[in-house]
Scaffold this motif. Structure first.
Motif, PDB file in Angstrom:
ATOM      1  N   PHE A 136       0.710  -1.157  -0.072  1.00  0.00           N
ATOM      2  CA  PHE A 136       0.006  -0.094  -0.053  1.00  0.00           C
ATOM      3  C   PHE A 136       0.881   1.172   0.091  1.00  0.00           C
ATOM      4  O   PHE A 136       1.185   1.803   1.172  1.00  0.00           O
ATOM      5  CB  PHE A 136      -0.712  -0.045   1.173  1.00  0.00           C
ATOM      6  N   VAL A 208       1.652  -7.514   4.926  1.00  0.00           N
ATOM      7  CA  VAL A 208       1.118  -7.860   3.756  1.00  0.00           C
ATOM      8  C   VAL A 208       2.014  -8.052   2.420  1.00  0.00           C
ATOM      9  O   VAL A 208       2.105  -8.870   1.766  1.00  0.00           O
ATOM     10  CB  VAL A 208      -0.336  -6.792   3.277  1.00  0.00           C
ATOM     11  N   PHE A 620     -10.929  14.388   8.092  1.00  0.00           N
ATOM     12  CA  PHE A 620     -11.913  13.584   7.228  1.00  0.00           C
ATOM     13  C   PHE A 620     -12.327  14.078   5.865  1.00  0.00           C
ATOM     14  O   PHE A 620     -12.523  13.017   5.017  1.00  0.00           O
ATOM     15  CB  PHE A 620     -13.413  13.821   8.065  1.00  0.00           C
ATOM     16  N   VAL A 624     -12.004  11.201   2.883  1.00  0.00           N
ATOM     17  CA  VAL A 624     -12.946  11.250   2.204  1.00  0.00           C
ATOM     18  C   VAL A 624     -12.628  11.267   0.702  1.00  0.00           C
ATOM     19  O   VAL A 624     -13.082  10.584  -0.153  1.00  0.00           O
ATOM     20  CB  VAL A 624     -14.358  12.037   2.471  1.00  0.00           C
ATOM     21  N   TRP A 627     -11.257   8.283  -0.790  1.00  0.00           N
ATOM     22  CA  TRP A 627     -11.931   7.437  -0.984  1.00  0.00           C
ATOM     23  C   TRP A 627     -12.651   7.775  -2.483  1.00  0.00           C
ATOM     24  O   TRP A 627     -12.882   6.531  -3.070  1.00  0.00           O
ATOM     25  CB  TRP A 627     -13.122   7.156  -0.219  1.00  0.00           C
ATOM     26  N   PHE A 628     -12.747   8.760  -2.975  1.00  0.00           N
ATOM     27  CA  PHE A 628     -13.013   8.910  -4.408  1.00  0.00           C
ATOM     28  C   PHE A 628     -11.952   9.122  -5.537  1.00  0.00           C
ATOM     29  O   PHE A 628     -12.387   9.357  -6.441  1.00  0.00           O
ATOM     30  CB  PHE A 628     -13.919  10.364  -4.434  1.00  0.00           C
ATOM     31  N   TYR A 630      -9.887   7.384  -7.934  1.00  0.00           N
ATOM     32  CA  TYR A 630      -9.726   6.332  -8.551  1.00  0.00           C
ATOM     33  C   TYR A 630      -8.671   6.351  -9.601  1.00  0.00           C
ATOM     34  O   TYR A 630      -8.504   5.298 -10.174  1.00  0.00           O
ATOM     35  CB  TYR A 630     -11.147   5.874  -9.232  1.00  0.00           C
TER      36      TYR A 630
ATOM     37  N   SER B  25      -5.559  -5.657  -0.436  1.00  0.00           N
ATOM     38  CA  SER B  25      -6.447  -4.489   0.349  1.00  0.00           C
ATOM     39  C   SER B  25      -7.181  -5.512   1.437  1.00  0.00           C
ATOM     40  O   SER B  25      -7.404  -5.058   2.839  1.00  0.00           O
ATOM     41  CB  SER B  25      -7.263  -3.692  -0.495  1.00  0.00           C
ATOM     42  N   PHE B 152     -18.130   6.175  12.421  1.00  0.00           N
ATOM     43  CA  PHE B 152     -17.296   6.056  11.394  1.00  0.00           C
ATOM     44  C   PHE B 152     -17.763   5.222  10.247  1.00  0.00           C
ATOM     45  O   PHE B 152     -17.882   5.578   8.804  1.00  0.00           O
ATOM     46  CB  PHE B 152     -15.881   5.602  11.730  1.00  0.00           C
ATOM     47  N   LEU B 155     -20.403   7.038   8.281  1.00  0.00           N
ATOM     48  CA  LEU B 155     -19.572   7.748   7.005  1.00  0.00           C
ATOM     49  C   LEU B 155     -19.366   6.934   5.845  1.00  0.00           C
ATOM     50  O   LEU B 155     -19.447   7.471   4.704  1.00  0.00           O
ATOM     51  CB  LEU B 155     -18.853   8.479   7.996  1.00  0.00           C
ATOM     52  N   TRP B 156     -18.730   5.892   6.442  1.00  0.00           N
ATOM     53  CA  TRP B 156     -18.133   5.096   5.371  1.00  0.00           C
ATOM     54  C   TRP B 156     -18.975   4.682   4.452  1.00  0.00           C
ATOM     55  O   TRP B 156     -19.076   4.457   3.137  1.00  0.00           O
ATOM     56  CB  TRP B 156     -17.302   3.947   5.833  1.00  0.00           C
ATOM     57  N   ALA B 159     -20.417   7.120   2.055  1.00  0.00           N
ATOM     58  CA  ALA B 159     -19.678   7.402   0.728  1.00  0.00           C
ATOM     59  C   ALA B 159     -19.675   6.177  -0.197  1.00  0.00           C
ATOM     60  O   ALA B 159     -19.545   6.630  -1.335  1.00  0.00           O
ATOM     61  CB  ALA B 159     -18.065   7.602   1.295  1.00  0.00           C
ATOM     62  N   VAL B 162     -22.654   6.402  -2.607  1.00  0.00           N
ATOM     63  CA  VAL B 162     -22.258   7.438  -3.479  1.00  0.00           C
ATOM     64  C   VAL B 162     -21.508   7.045  -4.638  1.00  0.00           C
ATOM     65  O   VAL B 162     -21.554   7.082  -5.991  1.00  0.00           O
ATOM     66  CB  VAL B 162     -21.732   8.866  -3.014  1.00  0.00           C
ATOM     67  N   GLN B 163     -20.191   6.155  -4.072  1.00  0.00           N
ATOM     68  CA  GLN B 163     -19.418   5.730  -5.155  1.00  0.00           C
ATOM     69  C   GLN B 163     -20.107   4.565  -5.850  1.00  0.00           C
ATOM     70  O   GLN B 163     -19.747   4.548  -7.332  1.00  0.00           O
ATOM     71  CB  GLN B 163     -18.285   5.033  -4.458  1.00  0.00           C
ATOM     72  N   TYR B 167     -19.785   5.077  -9.836  1.00  0.00           N
ATOM     73  CA  TYR B 167     -19.016   4.342 -10.734  1.00  0.00           C
ATOM     74  C   TYR B 167     -19.426   2.868 -10.804  1.00  0.00           C
ATOM     75  O   TYR B 167     -18.795   1.997 -11.717  1.00  0.00           O
ATOM     76  CB  TYR B 167     -17.633   4.104  -9.846  1.00  0.00           C
ATOM     77  N   THR B 172     -12.885  -2.597  -7.745  1.00  0.00           N
ATOM     78  CA  THR B 172     -12.574  -1.895  -6.538  1.00  0.00           C
ATOM     79  C   THR B 172     -13.719  -1.467  -5.612  1.00  0.00           C
ATOM     80  O   THR B 172     -13.737  -1.673  -4.397  1.00  0.00           O
ATOM     81  CB  THR B 172     -11.879  -0.493  -7.058  1.00  0.00           C
ATOM     82  N   THR B 173     -14.988  -1.292  -6.351  1.00  0.00           N
ATOM     83  CA  THR B 173     -16.040  -0.943  -5.328  1.00  0.00           C
ATOM     84  C   THR B 173     -16.585  -2.285  -4.817  1.00  0.00           C
ATOM     85  O   THR B 173     -16.862  -1.998  -3.453  1.00  0.00           O
ATOM     86  CB  THR B 173     -17.179  -0.188  -6.159  1.00  0.00           C
ATOM     87  N   LYS B 176     -14.424  -2.321  -1.885  1.00  0.00           N
ATOM     88  CA  LYS B 176     -14.424  -1.520  -0.676  1.00  0.00           C
ATOM     89  C   LYS B 176     -15.914  -1.887   0.221  1.00  0.00           C
ATOM     90  O   LYS B 176     -15.902  -1.929   1.291  1.00  0.00           O
ATOM     91  CB  LYS B 176     -14.647  -0.209  -1.342  1.00  0.00           C
TER      92      LYS B 176
END
Lengths: 653, 205
Positions: A136, A208, A620, A624, A627-628, A630, B25, B152, B155-156, B159, B162-163, B167, B172-173, B176
């Motif tokens: 990672f 990992v 935060f 966030v 997370w978006f 890509y 992951s 948390f 919130l996750w 999100a 929305v993803q 997408y 990937t999604t 997640k």
């Protein structure tokens, strides 16, 4: 306003020594800013370093930070030794002395040894196991920036607000708000919490990486020993650090939010903290020591030109130490009075650790036996390590004898013991690794002659410093006293110890000088294999290209690169085997995340809650938005790799 | 022949396991959960030691009212079930029901956190702050840490919704959503332990 200024600049940060340090920091910062501006290097700094996700560059940044912190921690040490050189010293006042021994210990453990180890993991592990990066890469950069900003936060304490002063272990009730009203302990608690998050992430990352990204054919039992030590260390980090997180969090809640975990009148128990702290703290000792053992295992095989003796026993002893290390924490406070049965259990479990450690010592010696030993600087540190660590281990067994411990507890005997294993084991190992992998990191060799001067000053200085401290402990001198009267019989031994500390300081200065000298004058490493090495990192050019391996290696034997050389399979890469490579893209996100944590931490230190909330909002928002994201990878075209490899003379035809 | 079986096996792998990058992951997330187990274990140990150390404050018997806690438990356990249904839909490649079940999970989670906040506020109003005793400090910290984890997670998952809408369902999604489900079930298990070791045992002693 006056109140704010009094909070930001209490009398403890306005002593002449602090003002002097502030001035020198300011000058250093101005010099760096000037150089970066003068040579138009800001863009370079941002693109090549601050936003990088390349494990090799992250490793170098860890290394630089660790050396800077070694300097700070070392200056603290010299101040302590100066104060204690003679009876009734007046160099430091009692309060000042408390602050300096606190920052010395904290910095050496959290901000020197830990990043130094992570530096060498980052630099060597992916190359050794034939990987193109860690699992990672972005998380790796996050870990670094959390550490870096935590180190900044902790080191700010003596400039603004005042240093922590309750020892590196920060035991309550001394750290409770009632007894310790300044902001110093807040700095300690919050900075360590931030760097601790980064450490857990690093542990997960390397576990990992090692479990899943090894070269084809490299089974676990064909891994280099350093990779094994990184594997077990990572697991120790993952399972030990949460206990520290809780110990720190509970103290922070007590100080900032009025809980009563450690307030006896409200049913709290300070010993709860001490237990939690050492449930992390003893595994932490091995988090520092096992990587050093791994480094020595690589160095001794390379410079004896032999395979490591007893590989399976070496692996087994690493695993045994890892498991045992979770069951010994009470030996840090036998005097708590847990009772004979409990103390006996922890005394015996502690002594058991001497067995796998002894196995390792014998295996290093048998590796040298019959080998053709080259006494390079890296090897000298190994040679000094063995007798030093044996003495440190033996005094450790003495401390594990419970009735004996009641005498040794918190005396200079203990101080001498843990410096004996942490310097003689860990620091010697880190210096050995530094010399060993330096050409791989930077593409040039460190001057051996200067390195030997530094070595002798440091090692002799080490013995002169710490051997007298064993005797001082036996003569009844306890730790953390800021001065002592005449006529105790301690004067001469203290003076000798201080002389030794200065010799170590000279050794460090020679080392730094040698780095600068070598950068300008020393020969370049054009082969990539200056030591006639045995493991895969030496199959690459120095420094390794961004993608590490143009073609991923296949491994059939332990000491893979040595076997390839023996079999004559070290030829150039056929152009048709080179394909495009997918690599992570640089991103400012880790840096900004660290910065946000810094802002939040600073707000919490001073209980400025708007600032703290703003910082956490930043955390935060950055998380966030991550997370978006890509598009965090880019492709290096095959043609570019071919050109690059051809320029290095590694492409066929 | 062997390559054929391999590709057949790969075809049968769930979406989130099809790319090696994503499997890394997932393993990393398992290790994070392992680390979080130690975090909660430390808090449970602290609570176990401090349970009887109430000083001048309320005892567990006085503080806890099992009715609301049982409702919280039902909300959270149900949300774990709906989270499982979301994964079930994901395995069938059906994005809209997947999103719908995630939204239900989110709402149940919100209900849980809302009730817990209400419980805490009432406790403080009736009995005073955690300053009174080590027991109260340990209780609010253990249960509150779990509550923060759930918050948390809300919130996750918001999100994530929305993803998914933006997408669609990709490796990937899918990864997640899968790691979120691991996290959510993990919090459920922690809650079962809290319900037993904190609330029930507090009512017995």
């Amino acid at each position: 306003m006056a109140q704010l200024i009094a909070k930001l600049f209490p009398s403890t940060v306005l002593r002449p020594m602090e003002i002097g340090a502030d001035a020198s920091i300011l000058l250093a910062v101005l010099a760096v800013v000037y150089i970066l501006t003068r040579y138009r290097k800001w863009g370079w700094l941002w693109r090549e370093w601050i936003t990088t996700v390349d494990h090799k560059k992250i490793g170098i940044m860890y290394l630089i930070a660790a050396i800077v912190m070694l300097f700070r921690g070392g200056v603290d040490a010299l101040m302590l030794r100066t104060q204690l050189a003679l009876p009734n010293g007046h160099f430091l006042g009692p309060e000042h002395y408390n602050e300096i021994f606190t920052t010395h210990g904290t910095i050496m453990v959290f901000f020197m040894a830990m990043p130094f180890i992570f530096a060498l993991f980052n630099i060597a592990i992916p190359l050794m196991i034939g990987a193109r990066d860690v699992a990672f890469p972005k998380l790796n950069a996050i870990s670094f920036w959390l550490f870096a900003f935590a180190a900044l936060l902790f080191n700010m304490s003596f400039v603004v607000g005042g240093s922590p002063n309750a020892g590196w272990t920060a035991y309550p009730p001394l750290t409770e708000l009632h007894f310790n009203p300044g902001v110093g302990e807040n700095y300690y608690l919050i900075a360590l919490q931030i760097t601790g998050i980064g450490s857990i992430a690093t542990g997960i990352n390397f576990l990992v990486t090692i479990l899943r990204m090894r070269a084809k054919g490299m089974s676990l039992m064909k891994m280099p020993l350093f990779a094994w030590s990184a594997l077990v260390t990572s697991s120790l980090v993952i399972f030990a650090f949460p206990a520290l997180t809780i110990a720190l969090a509970l103290t922070m809640l007590d100080r900032l939010f009025g809980s009563t975990f450690f307030t006896i009148a409200h049913g709290g128990m300070p010993m709860m903290y001490v237990n939690l702290f050492w449930i992390w703290g003893h595994p932490e000792v091995y988090i520092l020591a096992l990587p050093a053992f791994g480094i020595f295992s690589e160095v001794v095989a390379t410079f004896s030109r032999k395979r490591l003796f007893g590989y399976a026993a070496m692996v087994g002893s690493l695993v045994a130490i890892t498991l045992l290390s979770y069951g010994v924490w009470v030996h840090h406070f036998f005097t708590m009075g847990a009772g004979a049965a409990v103390n006996a259990f922890f005394g015996i479990s502690t002594m058991l650790i001497a067995i796998p450690t002894g196995v390792k010592i014998f295996n290093w010696i048998f590796t040298m036996w019959g080998g053709r030993i080259k006494t390079t600087v890296a090897m000298l540190w190994q040679l000094a390590f063995i007798p030093t660590f044996v003495v440190g281990g033996a005094t450790g067994v003495m401390l594990a004898v419970v009735p004996g411990d009641y005498q040794f507890h918190n005396s200079y005997f203990l101080i001498a013991h843990f410096h004996n294993v942490l310097i003689g084991g860990v620091v010697f190992g880190l210096f050995s690794g530094l010399y060993y992998w330096w050409p791989k990191m930077f593409g040039y060799m460190l001057n051996e002659r200067q390195g030997k001067w530094a070595f002798w000053f440091f090692v002799i200085g080490f013995w002169v410093t710490f051997f007298p401290q064993y005797l001082l402990g036996l003569k009844g001198m306890t730790r953390r006293i800021y001065t002592y009267p005449h006529g105790m019989g301690w004067t001469l031994l203290n003076l000798i110890s201080t002389v030794g500390a200065y010799a170590m300081g000279i050794g460090f200065i020679i080392l730094v000088y040698s780095v600068v000298y070598s950068w300008r004058h020393q020969e370049r490493d054009l082969t990539g294999d200056p030591w006639d090495g045995r493991t895969l990192e030496w199959s690459l050019p120095s420094p390794a290209p961004e993608y590490n391996f143009a073609v991923l290696p296949e491994v059939t034997e332990r000491d893979a690169w040595w076997e390839m050389k023996q079999a004559g399979k070290t030829g150039r890469i056929p152009a048709k085997d080179v394909h495009s490579i997918h690599m992570p893209r640089n991103t400012p996100m880790p840096f900004l995340l660290g910065l946000s944590f810094f802002v939040a931490g600073l707000g919490a230190v001073f209980s400025w809650w708007y600032v703290a909330v703003a910082g956490m909002m930043g955390v935060f928002i950055i998380l966030v938005s991550g997370w978006f994201d890509y598009h965090d990878h880019h492709e290096i075209p095959a043609e570019e790799i071919r050109r690059n490899e051809a320029a290095l003379g590694r492409l066929e035809g | 022949m062997t390559t054929r079986t391999n590709s057949l096996q790969e075809a049968r792998l769930p979406l989130e396991f099809q790319e090696s990058h994503e499997t890394l992951s997932i393993l990393g997330f398992w290790l994070f959960l392992a680390s979080d187990v130690v975090l909660f274990s430390s808090l449970f140990a602290v609570y176990a030691v401090y349970q009887g150390r109430v000083a001048a404050g309320p005892t567990p018997l006085q503080l806890f009212s099992l009715g609301p806690v049982l409702t919280e438990t039902i909300l959270l356990l149900t949300s774990s079930f709906t989270c499982g249904l979301a994964i079930f839909m994901m395995r069938r490649g059906r994005t809209r029901p997947l999103v719908a079940w995630l939204v239900v999970t989110l709402l149940l989670g919100l209900g849980f956190v809302g009730m817990e906040v209400h419980e805490f506020v009432t406790d403080v109003a009736v009995w005073g702050t955690w300053h009174q005793s080590a027991f109260l400090s340990a209780f609010f910290t253990l249960v509150g840490t779990h509550g923060l984890h759930v918050s948390f997670g809300i919130l996750w998952v918001a999100a994530l919704v929305v993803q998914l809408l933006r997408y669609g369902l990709t490796p990937t999604t899918a990864r997640k959503v899968y790691t979120f489900s691991l996290y959510w079930h993990f919090l459920d298990i922690i809650w079962v332990f809290i319900f037993t070791a904190v609330y029930l045992s507090g009512k017995i002693t």
